[in-house]
Scaffold this motif. Structure first.
Motif, PDB file in Angstrom:
ATOM      1  N   ASP A   1      26.339 -40.637   9.411  1.00 13.20           N
ATOM      2  CA  ASP A   1      27.620 -40.576  10.090  1.00 13.20           C
ATOM      3  C   ASP A   1      28.012 -39.128  10.341  1.00 13.20           C
ATOM      4  OD1 ASP A   1      30.114 -40.802  11.069  1.00 13.20           O
ATOM      5  OD2 ASP A   1      31.029 -41.582   9.226  1.00 13.20           O
ATOM      6  N   PRO A   2      27.860 -38.658  11.573  1.00 15.83           N
ATOM      7  CA  PRO A   2      28.136 -37.233  11.821  1.00 15.83           C
ATOM      8  C   PRO A   2      29.594 -36.871  11.571  1.00 15.83           C
ATOM      9  CG  PRO A   2      27.756 -38.402  13.897  1.00 15.83           C
ATOM     10  CD  PRO A   2      27.463 -39.362  12.790  1.00 15.83           C
ATOM     11  N   LEU A   3      30.486 -37.846  11.702  1.00 16.42           N
ATOM     12  CA  LEU A   3      31.900 -37.547  11.514  1.00 16.42           C
ATOM     13  C   LEU A   3      32.176 -37.120  10.078  1.00 16.42           C
ATOM     14  CD1 LEU A   3      34.202 -37.405  13.399  1.00 16.42           C
ATOM     15  CD2 LEU A   3      34.799 -39.768  12.867  1.00 16.42           C
ATOM     16  N   SER A   4      31.451 -37.723   9.139  1.00 17.32           N
ATOM     17  CA  SER A   4      31.715 -37.377   7.746  1.00 17.32           C
ATOM     18  C   SER A   4      30.953 -36.119   7.317  1.00 17.32           C
ATOM     19  CB  SER A   4      31.394 -38.549   6.819  1.00 17.32           C
ATOM     20  OG  SER A   4      30.038 -38.881   6.926  1.00 17.32           O
ATOM     21  N   SER A   5      30.020 -35.644   8.130  1.00 17.71           N
ATOM     22  CA  SER A   5      29.359 -34.401   7.729  1.00 17.71           C
ATOM     23  C   SER A   5      29.928 -33.183   8.467  1.00 17.71           C
ATOM     24  CB  SER A   5      27.835 -34.489   7.906  1.00 17.71           C
ATOM     25  OG  SER A   5      27.486 -34.971   9.166  1.00 17.71           O
ATOM     26  N   LEU A   6      30.912 -33.423   9.332  1.00 18.84           N
ATOM     27  CA  LEU A   6      31.562 -32.298  10.009  1.00 18.84           C
ATOM     28  C   LEU A   6      32.997 -32.159   9.517  1.00 18.84           C
ATOM     29  CD1 LEU A   6      30.323 -33.005  13.661  1.00 18.84           C
ATOM     30  CD2 LEU A   6      29.491 -31.240  12.108  1.00 18.84           C
ATOM     31  N   ASN A   7      33.458 -30.939   9.436  1.00 17.53           N
ATOM     32  CA  ASN A   7      34.840 -30.679   9.037  1.00 17.53           C
ATOM     33  C   ASN A   7      35.756 -30.916  10.239  1.00 17.53           C
ATOM     34  OD1 ASN A   7      37.299 -29.583   8.371  1.00 17.53           O
ATOM     35  ND2 ASN A   7      36.460 -27.717   7.444  1.00 17.53           N
ATOM     36  N   PRO A   8      36.709 -31.857  10.115  1.00 16.18           N
ATOM     37  CA  PRO A   8      37.541 -32.190  11.271  1.00 16.18           C
ATOM     38  C   PRO A   8      38.481 -31.068  11.689  1.00 16.18           C
ATOM     39  CG  PRO A   8      38.326 -33.343   9.314  1.00 16.18           C
ATOM     40  CD  PRO A   8      37.039 -32.676   8.941  1.00 16.18           C
ATOM     41  N   LEU A   9      38.707 -30.101  10.802  1.00 15.37           N
ATOM     42  CA  LEU A   9      39.709 -29.069  11.068  1.00 15.37           C
ATOM     43  C   LEU A   9      39.104 -27.770  11.578  1.00 15.37           C
ATOM     44  CD1 LEU A   9      41.948 -29.604   7.931  1.00 15.37           C
ATOM     45  CD2 LEU A   9      42.267 -30.502  10.238  1.00 15.37           C
ATOM     46  N   GLN A  10      37.783 -27.763  11.742  1.00 16.76           N
ATOM     47  CA  GLN A  10      37.142 -26.515  12.129  1.00 16.76           C
ATOM     48  C   GLN A  10      36.367 -26.722  13.435  1.00 16.76           C
ATOM     49  OE1 GLN A  10      34.273 -25.167   9.281  1.00 16.76           O
ATOM     50  NE2 GLN A  10      34.838 -23.024   9.523  1.00 16.76           N
ATOM     51  N   ARG A  11      36.437 -25.720  14.312  1.00 17.59           N
ATOM     52  CA  ARG A  11      35.673 -25.806  15.560  1.00 17.59           C
ATOM     53  C   ARG A  11      34.195 -25.894  15.225  1.00 17.59           C
ATOM     54  NH1 ARG A  11      39.342 -24.183  19.597  1.00 17.59           N
ATOM     55  NH2 ARG A  11      41.095 -23.033  18.708  1.00 17.59           N
ATOM     56  N   ILE A  12      33.452 -26.663  16.050  1.00 16.61           N
ATOM     57  CA  ILE A  12      32.049 -26.907  15.687  1.00 16.61           C
ATOM     58  C   ILE A  12      31.230 -25.615  15.696  1.00 16.61           C
ATOM     59  CG2 ILE A  12      32.024 -29.337  16.370  1.00 16.61           C
ATOM     60  CD1 ILE A  12      30.493 -28.287  18.912  1.00 16.61           C
ATOM     61  N   GLY A  13      31.554 -24.707  16.600  1.00 19.59           N
ATOM     62  CA  GLY A  13      30.819 -23.439  16.643  1.00 19.59           C
ATOM     63  C   GLY A  13      30.972 -22.679  15.339  1.00 19.59           C
ATOM     64  N   ASP A  14      32.197 -22.676  14.791  1.00 22.50           N
ATOM     65  CA  ASP A  14      32.448 -21.985  13.531  1.00 22.50           C
ATOM     66  C   ASP A  14      31.678 -22.630  12.377  1.00 22.50           C
ATOM     67  OD1 ASP A  14      34.076 -20.323  14.899  1.00 22.50           O
ATOM     68  OD2 ASP A  14      35.966 -21.232  14.230  1.00 22.50           O
TER      69      ASP A  14
ATOM     70  N   GLN B   1      26.395 -36.067  16.577  1.00 27.04           N
ATOM     71  CA  GLN B   1      25.134 -36.085  15.853  1.00 27.04           C
ATOM     72  C   GLN B   1      24.250 -34.922  16.309  1.00 27.04           C
ATOM     73  OE1 GLN B   1      24.220 -36.720  13.072  1.00 27.04           O
ATOM     74  NE2 GLN B   1      23.411 -38.783  12.913  1.00 27.04           N
ATOM     75  N   ARG B   2      24.329 -34.549  17.598  1.00 30.74           N
ATOM     76  CA  ARG B   2      23.581 -33.381  18.067  1.00 30.74           C
ATOM     77  C   ARG B   2      24.080 -32.131  17.348  1.00 30.74           C
ATOM     78  NH1 ARG B   2      21.251 -34.204  23.564  1.00 30.74           N
ATOM     79  NH2 ARG B   2      21.656 -36.370  24.026  1.00 30.74           N
ATOM     80  N   VAL B   3      25.398 -32.031  17.183  1.00 26.55           N
ATOM     81  CA  VAL B   3      25.959 -30.872  16.483  1.00 26.55           C
ATOM     82  C   VAL B   3      25.451 -30.843  15.040  1.00 26.55           C
ATOM     83  CG1 VAL B   3      28.096 -29.871  15.585  1.00 26.55           C
ATOM     84  CG2 VAL B   3      28.000 -30.732  17.937  1.00 26.55           C
ATOM     85  N   ALA B   4      25.419 -32.028  14.399  1.00 25.64           N
ATOM     86  CA  ALA B   4      24.929 -32.087  13.025  1.00 25.64           C
ATOM     87  C   ALA B   4      23.469 -31.636  12.960  1.00 25.64           C
ATOM     88  CB  ALA B   4      25.082 -33.509  12.469  1.00 25.64           C
ATOM     89  N   ILE B   5      22.697 -32.010  13.970  1.00 26.76           N
ATOM     90  CA  ILE B   5      21.294 -31.593  13.988  1.00 26.76           C
ATOM     91  C   ILE B   5      21.201 -30.079  14.228  1.00 26.76           C
ATOM     92  CG2 ILE B   5      19.075 -31.818  15.189  1.00 26.76           C
ATOM     93  CD1 ILE B   5      19.860 -34.758  15.761  1.00 26.76           C
ATOM     94  N   ALA B   6      22.047 -29.570  15.117  1.00 24.40           N
ATOM     95  CA  ALA B   6      22.065 -28.124  15.362  1.00 24.40           C
ATOM     96  C   ALA B   6      22.351 -27.380  14.069  1.00 24.40           C
ATOM     97  CB  ALA B   6      23.111 -27.779  16.420  1.00 24.40           C
TER      98      ALA B   6
END
Lengths: 310, 333
Positions: free
Chosen positions: B98-111, B161-166
């Motif tokens: 689940d990419p949503l749970s491995s990304l911080n919702p409060l931070q820009r993906i680039g950061d 999910q692409r961001v998580a892979i990146a």
């Protein structure tokens, strides 16, 4: 023979924040006969579930009508709406969420009858037999059951009011691979025994091709291709159907990586558009696709909404 | 050449040490350099625990009681947290369901991607901007320069999910570990994400361990496959030979019960029963109670038989047909 259910020109939209309008379902017609499985496939957000809710009269359509056994059902007559709801039962993806943890299997399966103050022609024990569960399971709670057993309980409960149509919304997606086949086979047996009509909502075309009689492919609220399952699977006419089929893992090692590329995400259902909804992702799109919404055309047994399909 | 990952006789358990719940029983698995291995199993088979415990991510109360795990030659069992931190994200990149749970919702993906680079290479966030854009472009995120400023909720599931892979590829790891990387996605998006994984492995000579229940995914991207059942690997070999000539009856059953895309309604080859959960694994061959070819011999632990380029754990490898089962038998599941 008149179909169990006929949907005619159904449409449903929602006003959302910011004054935009989301078109969930746009001019959809379909019929399902007794003993027939009609599968709706499409990506998330394409309107499959809204359509199923309208079929069961849980959501009132903005336009179009629903007929049962050839009779148009008036949204205004509560008794008629209620009868339709009894005739339509749902089986959802996650049986753990569909069962109350506080009710035993027996209580869960008999609950619809209790609520309707009816005595069914079949006892709870019969219903458990029907779905291949041992009668002794009646005293158990959902947490004591496996995922496959829970889904059988949900199916038994759905059969309690002797429905004519079952809406199966991803019924095996949450189950283990070795258990999926068991539940699909069970559903086929029950259909043959009771002459049930199935509206199957699924994303897995491999599953769909093995259980459906007809397939309707939905894209952004419209059925873009519809026909006998064999035709749709073997000779898909609409570029979107072709793309969906190309996305199914080939399952033959070595055939990988040589399939047409899938591009992009679906356009937003809130976007105003002229022309074909799929044009933005379509490799064959021409100017006419951007300007004119493709009408429904019959090509043999298959109906397609595409300017270029032949 | 050093293997990307070498798991050797790994034992994992949880719960009370005096009365432990055994989760993994002697798993050995090698992911060779530049090869992709699929680890397949149903719920409770121990596939996820094997991969998480290997990376020291199994969580509280789950412990490794034996065996060794080496990533690019670095021993991970018993390693200190510093070593593990260096390996995770550096030598091994991880992607979860689940990419949503491995990304911080409060931070820009680039950061977030820049942070992954910073952890291993130091520097300031802004100095990694070019690398971030390059990574996003590599995994096929359109308009990477702009998307780097997006928050996770602004992206579709496939893009997330692409961001998580990146992020997993941020430090150019030798090994990618992906646990059900496509399960939460739409079919069309699944195919796209598979393409990304394929190019991240094949085109860059990177190894991968892909944990999944989906045999179709394995056929698409893996070179070798290991099938887990009740905490053990029961069959391992090249994907082509395992799919065409499965030696273990469980593998055969899994392949038969998976519907394929074809015309015509048909009955699927259902297996009897269901996968047993940890704590209730039968003695001897754990699959015997569900097995169509089981005999008295199966009460004893089966030997390992090596075949051409793989092996299986079965008394009767390569034999028998799966038989049709009655509804009541299937209901026992």
């Amino acid at each position: 023979m008149s179909p169990v259910i006929a949907l005619e020109g159904l449409a449903k939209g929602y006003d959302i924040a910011g004054g935009a309008r989301l078109t969930a379902v746009d001019d959809v017609s379909l019929t399902i006969a007794a003993g027939e499985t009609y599968a709706l496939v499409g990506e998330s957000g394409c309107g499959k579930s809204t359509l199923a809710r309208m079929a069961a009269m849980l959501t009132a359509p903005d336009a179009g009508q629903v007929s049962w056994s050839g009779q148009t059902v008036s949204q205004q007559r509560r008794s008629a709406v209620r009868a339709v709801r009894d005739h339509t039962q749902f089986v959802f993806q996650d049986p753990a969420a569909a069962l109350s943890p506080r009710l035993t299997v027996e209580e869960a399966v008999s609950e619809p009858l209790r609520i309707r103050r009816r005595t069914g022609s079949r006892s709870v024990a019969d219903l458990l037999d029907d779905v291949g569960l041992d009668r002794s399971m009646g005293r158990r709670y959902p947490r004591e059951l496996s995922g496959g057993q829970r889904q059988r309980v949900v199916i038994a409960r759905a059969l309690a009011l002797e429905p004519k149509l079952l809406v199966l919304d991803e019924p095996v997606a949450s189950l283990d691979v070795s258990v999926q086949a068991q539940v699909l086979n069970l559903l086929a047996d029950l259909q043959a025994e009771h002459g049930l009509a199935y509206l199957l909502i699924a994303h897995d075309l491999a599953v769909v091709s093995s259980v459906a009689d007809r397939i309707g492919v939905m894209y952004l609220g419209q059925i873009v291709e519809e026909g006998p399952a064999g035709d749709v699977v073997t000779t898909p006419r609409h570029p979107y159907t072709q793309m969906l089929i190309a996305s199914v893992p080939a399952f033959v090692p070595g055939e990988r990586g040589e399939r047409p590329r899938v591009v992009g995400d679906p356009a937003s259902p809130t976007e105003r558009r002229t022309g074909c909804a799929f044009a933005t992702r379509c490799a064959f799109a021409t100017q006419v696709c951007l300007d004119v919404a493709p009408p429904r055309r019959e090509l043999g047994d298959v109906a397609v909404r595409c300017h270029h399909a032949s | 050449m050093t293997a990307a990952l070498e798991i050797d006789d790994l034992w994992v358990e949880a719960g009370d040490p005096d009365d432990p719940l055994v989760l993994v029983r002697g798993v050995s698995l090698t992911v060779a350099a530049a090869s992709v291995v699929g680890l397949v199993g149903e719920s409770g088979s121990g596939k996820t625990v094997t991969c998480m415990a290997s990376l020291g991510l199994a969580g509280r109360g789950v412990r490794i009681t034996g065996g060794s795990v080496r990533a690019q030659g670095i021993e991970l069992v018993g390693a200190d947290e510093r070593t593990l931190m260096r390996v995770r994200g550096g030598v091994v990149g991880t992607v979860f369901q689940d990419p949503l749970s491995s990304l911080n919702p409060l931070q820009r993906i680039g950061d977030q991607i820049a942070e992954a680079v910073m952890l291993h290479h130091g520097g300031r966030r802004r100095s990694h901007h070019a690398r971030v854009v390059e990574l996003l472009a590599k995994v096929g995120v359109p308009a990477p320069e702009q998307r780097a400023r997006a928050y996770p909720h602004e992206l579709s599931g496939g893009l997330r999910q692409r961001v998580a892979i990146a992020m997993a590829l941020a430090n150019d790891p030798a090994l990618l570990v992906a646990d059900e990387p496509t399960t939460a996605l739409d079919v069309t998006v699944q195919a796209q994400v598979l393409d990304v994984i394929r190019s991240a492995t094949r085109d860059e000579a990177r190894s991968a361990l892909i944990v999944t229940h989906d045999l179709g995914l394995v056929a698409e991207v893996a070179d070798r496959v290991a099938v887990m059942y009740a905490g053990q690997i029961v069959e391992e070999g090249p994907v082509a030979s395992v799919f065409q000539d499965p030696q273990h009856p469980y593998t055969r059953g899994l392949l038969a019960s998976r519907p394929v895309l074809a015309a015509g309604r048909r009955r699927l080859g259902a297996m009897v029963g269901r996968p047993p959960l940890p704590g209730s694994w039968p003695a001897g061959c754990a699959f015997a109670p569900r097995c169509p070819v089981a005999t008295g011999a199966c009460g004893e632990a089966p030997p390992i038989r090596t075949s051409d380029q793989g092996w299986s754990r079965c008394w009767h490898p390569g034999s028998g047909e799966t038989t049709a089962t009655s509804r009541a038998e299937e209901g026992a599941a």
